[in-house]
Design an enzyme around this catalytic site. Structure first.
Site, short mmCIF file in Angstrom:
data_model
loop_
_atom_site.label_atom_id
_atom_site.label_comp_id
_atom_site.label_asym_id
_atom_site.label_seq_id
_atom_site.Cartn_x
_atom_site.Cartn_y
_atom_site.Cartn_z
N ARG A 1 28.66 120.63 24.01
CA ARG A 1 27.89 119.50 24.69
C ARG A 1 28.82 118.27 24.89
NH1 ARG A 1 23.10 115.67 22.76
NH2 ARG A 1 21.92 115.87 24.46
N ILE B 1 21.30 112.68 29.82
CA ILE B 1 21.28 113.96 29.28
C ILE B 1 20.02 114.10 28.43
CG2 ILE B 1 23.02 113.58 27.40
CD1 ILE B 1 24.17 116.27 27.95
N SER B 2 19.29 115.22 28.60
CA SER B 2 18.02 115.17 27.94
C SER B 2 18.24 115.42 26.32
CB SER B 2 16.96 116.11 28.67
OG SER B 2 16.92 116.22 29.98
N GLN B 3 17.38 115.37 25.54
CA GLN B 3 17.11 115.44 24.26
C GLN B 3 17.63 116.94 23.81
OE1 GLN B 3 13.83 113.92 22.23
NE2 GLN B 3 14.39 114.68 20.37
N PRO B 4 18.36 117.47 23.27
CA PRO B 4 18.57 118.81 23.00
C PRO B 4 17.28 119.83 22.43
CG PRO B 4 20.22 117.72 21.95
CD PRO B 4 19.37 116.62 22.48
#
Ligand code: SAH
Length: 225
Positions: free
Chosen positions: A40, A66-69
């Site tokens: 990532r 970048i979105s939350q995993p």
């Protein structure tokens, strides 16, 4: 992918993130494996790389995140991919979720409206050795008809409605994971194509950046940053 190469000093952090996702209820082993194998940090600007393996959204420039995993993992799990499918992603952003998708299905078509982000995502995907992805610059609220229908669609930005073109481009039995914004409150939905109609399941409250475009929110007179 680049994860196995010498000098990947983030491996331990990445495994900790996988454990966190497990604790947060992610069960799909293929999704957990994809997170465990996808670097990532290589999808992030250098200044925020130290935050790459936190379970949080992180700014990637151009006013985007970048979105939350854990939200991404939940979306990918809900697609119920078996491998080999064709999937459309709306909102490439950093390209990280694109890389996860590429590990879970056969072919990914990903649309991003901001050319700079699309360029950066293409470079990062090439760097980690992902090749079953096409990144397109355009308005993803219209979908991408040349490659339709899709077995799965995942939308990484929240608009005011479920864009009709996306429903039309879903294959029979195909699933779409999409956040919808009704008056400032966002909910993640799973929409399954059944004949000429759909079934919808609610997956809970979320917080995504706005989906802008023909079937999203208006782009407005001033260029966004
Ligand atoms: N999944 C991404 C996060 C993307 S953030 C990641 O892993 O990094 C959402 C992205 O959607 C932003 O990059 C934004 O520019 C893009 N976006 C917003 N509206 C769009 C539209 N109509 N078509 C394509 N991309 C759009």
């Amino acid at each position: 992918m680049a994860t196995g190469r010498v000098g990947d000093s983030y491996g331990g952090y990445r495994q900790r993130l996988v454990e966190q996702l497990r604790e947060r209820g992610i069960k799909d082993l293929a999704v957990l494996r994809a997170v465990g194998e996808t670097p990532r940090h290589l999808f992030m600007p250098a200044a925020v790389r130290h935050r790459a393996y936190e379970d949080s959204a992180v700014p990637i420039g151009q006013g985007q995140t970048i979105s939350q995993p854990s939200i991404q993992a939940r979306s990918l799990e809900a697609l119920e991919l078996k491998g080999g499918e064709r999937v459309l992603e709306v909102g490439t952003g950093s390209g990280y979720q694109t890389a996860l998708l590429a590990a879970l299905c056969g072919t990914v078509v990903s649309i991003e409206r901001l050319p700079e982000l699309a360029d950066r995502a293409r470079s990062a995907l090439a760097e980690v050795g992902v090749s079953n992805v096409t990144v397109i610059v355009g308005d993803g609220s219209l979908g991408w008809t040349p490659m339709a229908p899709y077995d799965g669609i995942v939308v990484a930005a929240a608009g005011p409605e479920i864009p009709a073109p996306l429903v039309n481009q879903l294959a029979e039995g195909g699933r779409m994971i999409i956040p919808v914004d009704s008056g400032g409150t966002q909910e993640l939905l799973r929409v399954t194509r059944k004949g000429t109609g759909t079934t919808q399941e609610r997956m809970g409250g979320v917080l995504f950046v706005p989906l802008l475009g023909r079937h999203g929110f208006p782009t407005g007179p001033t260029p966004e940053r």
